[in-house]
Design a protein around this motif. Structure first.
Motif, mmCIF file in Angstrom:
data_model
loop_
_atom_site.group_PDB
_atom_site.id
_atom_site.type_symbol
_atom_site.label_atom_id
_atom_site.label_comp_id
_atom_site.label_asym_id
_atom_site.label_seq_id
_atom_site.Cartn_x
_atom_site.Cartn_y
_atom_site.Cartn_z
ATOM 1 N N SER A 82 6.572 118.381 21.200
ATOM 2 C CA SER A 82 7.304 118.470 19.360
ATOM 3 C C SER A 82 7.555 119.819 19.140
ATOM 4 C CB SER A 82 6.311 117.453 18.883
ATOM 5 O OG SER A 82 4.740 118.661 18.340
ATOM 6 N N LEU A 83 7.726 120.053 17.993
ATOM 7 C CA LEU A 83 8.237 121.379 17.466
ATOM 8 C C LEU A 83 5.934 122.420 17.072
ATOM 9 C CD1 LEU A 83 9.432 124.109 16.638
ATOM 10 C CD2 LEU A 83 9.733 123.492 14.389
ATOM 11 N N ALA A 84 5.740 121.704 16.262
ATOM 12 C CA ALA A 84 4.381 121.529 16.323
ATOM 13 C C ALA A 84 3.007 121.345 16.694
ATOM 14 C CB ALA A 84 3.876 120.367 14.881
ATOM 15 N N GLU A 85 3.527 120.537 18.059
ATOM 16 C CA GLU A 85 2.809 121.555 18.986
ATOM 17 C C GLU A 85 3.005 122.300 19.921
ATOM 18 O OE1 GLU A 85 0.644 118.791 23.759
ATOM 19 O OE2 GLU A 85 3.109 118.194 22.205
ATOM 20 N N LEU A 86 4.417 122.850 20.304
ATOM 21 C CA LEU A 86 5.049 123.845 21.151
ATOM 22 C C LEU A 86 4.741 125.065 19.781
ATOM 23 C CD1 LEU A 86 6.426 125.160 23.288
ATOM 24 C CD2 LEU A 86 8.641 124.645 22.073
ATOM 25 N N THR A 87 4.481 125.189 18.789
ATOM 26 C CA THR A 87 4.315 126.385 18.394
ATOM 27 C C THR A 87 2.595 126.430 18.461
ATOM 28 O OG1 THR A 87 5.941 126.011 16.175
ATOM 29 C CG2 THR A 87 3.697 127.478 16.025
ATOM 30 N N LEU A 88 2.008 125.364 18.241
ATOM 31 C CA LEU A 88 0.156 125.769 18.566
ATOM 32 C C LEU A 88 0.337 126.158 19.854
ATOM 33 C CD1 LEU A 88 -2.914 125.190 17.508
ATOM 34 C CD2 LEU A 88 -2.795 122.781 18.077
ATOM 35 N N LEU A 89 0.968 125.916 20.902
ATOM 36 C CA LEU A 89 0.548 125.875 22.629
ATOM 37 C C LEU A 89 1.128 127.459 22.972
ATOM 38 C CD1 LEU A 89 1.907 123.141 24.068
ATOM 39 C CD2 LEU A 89 -0.355 123.449 24.043
ATOM 40 N N LEU A 90 2.190 128.044 21.779
ATOM 41 C CA LEU A 90 2.683 129.102 22.346
ATOM 42 C C LEU A 90 1.741 130.376 21.538
ATOM 43 C CD1 LEU A 90 6.545 129.146 21.498
ATOM 44 C CD2 LEU A 90 4.788 129.421 23.848
ATOM 45 N N ASN A 91 0.975 130.181 19.886
ATOM 46 C CA ASN A 91 0.960 130.720 19.052
ATOM 47 C C ASN A 91 -1.030 130.902 20.554
ATOM 48 O OD1 ASN A 91 2.121 131.950 17.103
ATOM 49 N ND2 ASN A 91 1.763 130.567 16.253
ATOM 50 N N ASP A 92 -1.452 129.917 20.380
ATOM 51 C CA ASP A 92 -2.952 129.970 21.265
ATOM 52 C C ASP A 92 -2.256 130.965 22.589
ATOM 53 O OD1 ASP A 92 -4.212 128.160 19.293
ATOM 54 O OD2 ASP A 92 -4.117 126.780 20.783
ATOM 55 N N ARG A 93 -1.456 130.530 23.685
ATOM 56 C CA ARG A 93 -1.000 131.985 24.552
ATOM 57 C C ARG A 93 -1.060 132.894 24.419
ATOM 58 N NH1 ARG A 93 -0.291 129.403 29.458
ATOM 59 N NH2 ARG A 93 -1.389 127.977 28.463
ATOM 60 N N GLU A 95 -2.609 135.071 21.827
ATOM 61 C CA GLU A 95 -3.577 135.145 21.392
ATOM 62 C C GLU A 95 -4.416 135.569 22.738
ATOM 63 O OE1 GLU A 95 -5.729 134.070 17.469
ATOM 64 O OE2 GLU A 95 -5.047 132.211 17.924
ATOM 65 N N GLU A 96 -4.489 134.643 23.673
ATOM 66 C CA GLU A 96 -5.382 134.690 25.076
ATOM 67 C C GLU A 96 -5.035 136.665 24.939
ATOM 68 O OE1 GLU A 96 -4.920 132.111 27.610
ATOM 69 O OE2 GLU A 96 -5.902 129.975 26.083
ATOM 70 N N LEU A 97 -3.527 136.603 25.314
ATOM 71 C CA LEU A 97 -2.671 137.566 26.697
ATOM 72 C C LEU A 97 -2.715 138.996 25.385
ATOM 73 C CD1 LEU A 97 0.471 136.041 26.976
ATOM 74 C CD2 LEU A 97 -1.178 136.233 28.168
ATOM 75 N N VAL A 98 -2.617 139.037 23.823
ATOM 76 C CA VAL A 98 -3.396 140.281 23.506
ATOM 77 C C VAL A 98 -5.077 140.333 22.824
ATOM 78 C CG1 VAL A 98 -0.870 139.949 22.804
ATOM 79 C CG2 VAL A 98 -2.588 139.029 20.496
ATOM 80 N N GLY A 99 -5.288 139.506 23.515
ATOM 81 C CA GLY A 99 -7.118 139.446 22.763
ATOM 82 C C GLY A 99 -7.528 140.638 23.175
ATOM 83 N N ARG A 100 -6.646 141.285 24.013
ATOM 84 C CA ARG A 100 -8.056 142.539 24.531
ATOM 85 C C ARG A 100 -7.191 143.474 24.116
ATOM 86 N NH1 ARG A 100 -8.525 140.431 30.455
ATOM 87 N NH2 ARG A 100 -6.723 139.892 30.152
#
Length: 233
Positions: A82-93, A95-100
């Motif tokens: 779903s769009l809502a699920e994908l949006t969450l997955l993309l934002n989470d990933r 954030e992981e990548l830019v966390g440092r």
């Protein structure tokens, strides 16, 4: 890339004949080198969903709001998410990548420092969600902006003019006396629809010069004197 910066009048460099009221800046790909992080997040998430993203998709999704990019990728791949699920997955990933931390684009730190030192009203206007902006601001410095505007805080974000119209209004500025700095066609369309002058610093997809628009190779070619020279009435 060849710069299309006009010759600078020394009087404008000193600000004596400038009518510049505010500078409005995009974030991803303009101030910080994050466009690659977004694509990496999209590729990784879709790989986990069982789909390989074609490189051609990158030019379609760059610079757009999350909902538009995610919807396009779902349609293009046929992924069962779903769009809502994908949006969450993309934002989470992401954030992981830019966390440092994320690297600033060449010239970004100097330009922001100059705008701050001269008291130029400045705002960050992004199509990214608030949670992403707040994370990236740790690398940029939130104190450098009067305020920041996120894509999920508006009913209509880029390429609609709404974000830049709102930003100008909040700074008490007339759009025609604001300069917007953008790196994508989507952002440029938003700024121009709002009536702002635009400095385009293309990141992924080329952008051509046009009336009311100046294209440069990097922010290293942009300073306050140049921004003031764009608005003289």
């Amino acid at each position: 890339m060849t710069s299309s910066i006009p010759a600078l009048d020394p009087r404008m460099a000193e600000g004596r004949e400038s009518a510049l009221q505010a500078v409005l800046l995009d974030m991803d790909g303009t101030l910080v080198d994050t466009e690659g992080f977004w694509w990496e997040a999209e590729v990784e998430v879709f790989a986990e969903l069982g789909h390989a993203l074609d490189d051609a998709y990158r030019e379609v999704v760059v610079g757009g709001p999350m909902t538009r990019s995610a919807s396009y990728l779902i349609q293009a791949t046929g992924a069962e998410v779903s769009l809502a699920e994908l949006t969450l997955l993309l934002n989470d990933r992401f954030e992981e990548l830019v966390g440092r931390g994320v690297p600033l684009m060449p010239g970004a730190d100097r330009l922001l420092t100059e705008l701050t030192e001269h008291g130029v009203p400045t705002a960050l206007v992004s199509a990214s969600h608030r949670r992403i902006i707040d994370r990236v601001l740790k690398s940029i410095g939130p104190e450098r902006f009067a305020f920041t505007l996120a894509g999920d805080e508006m009913e209509r974000t880029k390429p609609h003019p709404d974000p830049y119209l709102l930003a100008a209004a909040r700074l008490g500025a007339v759009p025609e006396r604001c300069v917007v700095v953008e790196d994508t066609a989507t952002g440029v369309a938003s700024a121009e629809a709002a009536g702002c002058r635009v400095v385009a610093v293309p990141s992924v997809v080329p952008i051509e010069p046009a009336a009311g628009r100046t294209v440069v190779g990097s922010l290293e070619e942009v300073d306050l004197g140049f921004l003031r020279s764009l608005i003289t009435h």
